[in-house]
Design an enzyme around this catalytic site. Sequence first.
Site, PDB file in Angstrom:
ATOM      1  CG  HIS A   1      17.160 -15.613  17.799  1.00  0.00           C
ATOM      2  ND1 HIS A   1      16.192 -14.714  17.064  1.00  0.00           N
ATOM      3  CD2 HIS A   1      17.053 -16.670  17.238  1.00  0.00           C
ATOM      4  CE1 HIS A   1      15.464 -15.320  16.193  1.00  0.00           C
ATOM      5  NE2 HIS A   1      16.116 -16.828  16.176  1.00  0.00           N
ATOM      6  CD  GLU A   2      19.944 -19.409  17.202  1.00  0.00           C
ATOM      7  OE1 GLU A   2      19.460 -20.619  17.354  1.00  0.00           O
ATOM      8  OE2 GLU A   2      19.573 -18.884  16.293  1.00  0.00           O
TER       9      GLU A   2
ATOM     10  CG  HIS B   1      14.894 -20.815  18.537  1.00  0.00           C
ATOM     11  ND1 HIS B   1      13.660 -20.615  18.251  1.00  0.00           N
ATOM     12  CD2 HIS B   1      15.925 -20.243  17.655  1.00  0.00           C
ATOM     13  CE1 HIS B   1      13.556 -19.677  17.313  1.00  0.00           C
ATOM     14  NE2 HIS B   1      14.765 -19.263  16.959  1.00  0.00           N
TER      15      HIS B   1
ATOM     16  CG  ASP C   1      13.203 -18.677  13.886  1.00  0.00           C
ATOM     17  OD1 ASP C   1      13.999 -19.649  13.296  1.00  0.00           O
ATOM     18  OD2 ASP C   1      13.839 -17.860  14.743  1.00  0.00           O
TER      19      ASP C   1
HETATM   20 ZN    ZN Z   1      15.505 -18.567  15.260  1.00  0.00          ZN
END
Ligand code: ZN
Length: 367
Positions: A186-187, A190, A263
């Site tokens: 997930h990170e 980004h 988010d």
């Molecule tokens: Zn996030």
Amino acid sequence: MGASKVRDLFKQAKEKAPCIVFIDEIDAIGQRRDGRIGGNDEREQTLNQLLTEMDGFEDNTGVVILAATNRPDSLDPALLRPGRFDRRVPVELPDLEGRKEILEVHAQKIRHAKGIDFLKIARMASGASGAELANIVNEAALRAIRQGRKEANQSDFEESIEVVIAGYQKKNAILTDHEKLVVAYHEVGHALVAAMQSHSAPVTKITIVPRTSGALGYTMQVDEGDHYLYTKEELENKIATLCGGRCAEELIFKTISTGASNDIAQATKLARAMITQYGMSEDFGMVALENVNNQYLGGDASLACSSETQTKIDEAVVKLIDDEYAKAFKILEENKTKLDAIAKYLYEKETISGEEFMRILNEEDVK
Ligand code: ZN
């Protein structure tokens, strides 16, 4: 509590300089003054006295004032002005290396076998706080005693993680291995989307050590220099970057999780502001559709348009985010090898710097 006690404290501090004044749980006296008549008079007087004392401190270089709180948001803004508490040091949960060192410190206080693999134990206790790690060491000692041994061994430590984690599970985020992997992807999602677009701030740090705020991971981007104006492209890229986390989850695990809620909230707010406040949609143009009420009190906005227009705004917000989501997804799909490589690296290390991120990103053999 009490203005005279504060006066007295600082009088003593000046006499004993050089010294450190440490105020624990400063929110007890430092809470935001609400200006209501008949408020807590004694507390306000105490706070006022504290502020006055801190102001008169320029010539007392030998006195350092430190304070701790779990609720920095509740503090009176006057306390945080330059000249008073002007530096904030957030104490977040320890990372892998930090957990290993904390375990080693506490383990000195108990008898344990030689050659304990503290790194392994630290890795298993991802998300544990300092107090929880101390507890794990304690539990390990107790387990050894219960089994009639004189020293705690590796399995005592490993077993006690579960004991401690089970006890804390409701309150704190201690991640399972799979969750950790999901957060890592997930990170990096980004970070990769940010890095692959022009006009976005460079990634300076990525971590999957849960924050005390409740976030499971964090990607930090810092703009070079001050930035007051954002172009439409930059805002769109920001939304795409916010979508990157969820995109990575969908691309890799073919399923999505609750991890993107923050988010989603941010992307929605930004997309809505682009349309209703910044005049960045072709359908509405330079028409203010929303009024920002009070910039200084959080700036909540109220709609200033007909309900038909509201419906159109909602549709435009959805479309804007959909488009950026598709853009982010495409970026990650095209760079899946890099996504894999960096996510695995992050999963191992838990926290990586912007330079490490860029190094793997630019490696020739990873394409
Ligand atoms: Zn996030």
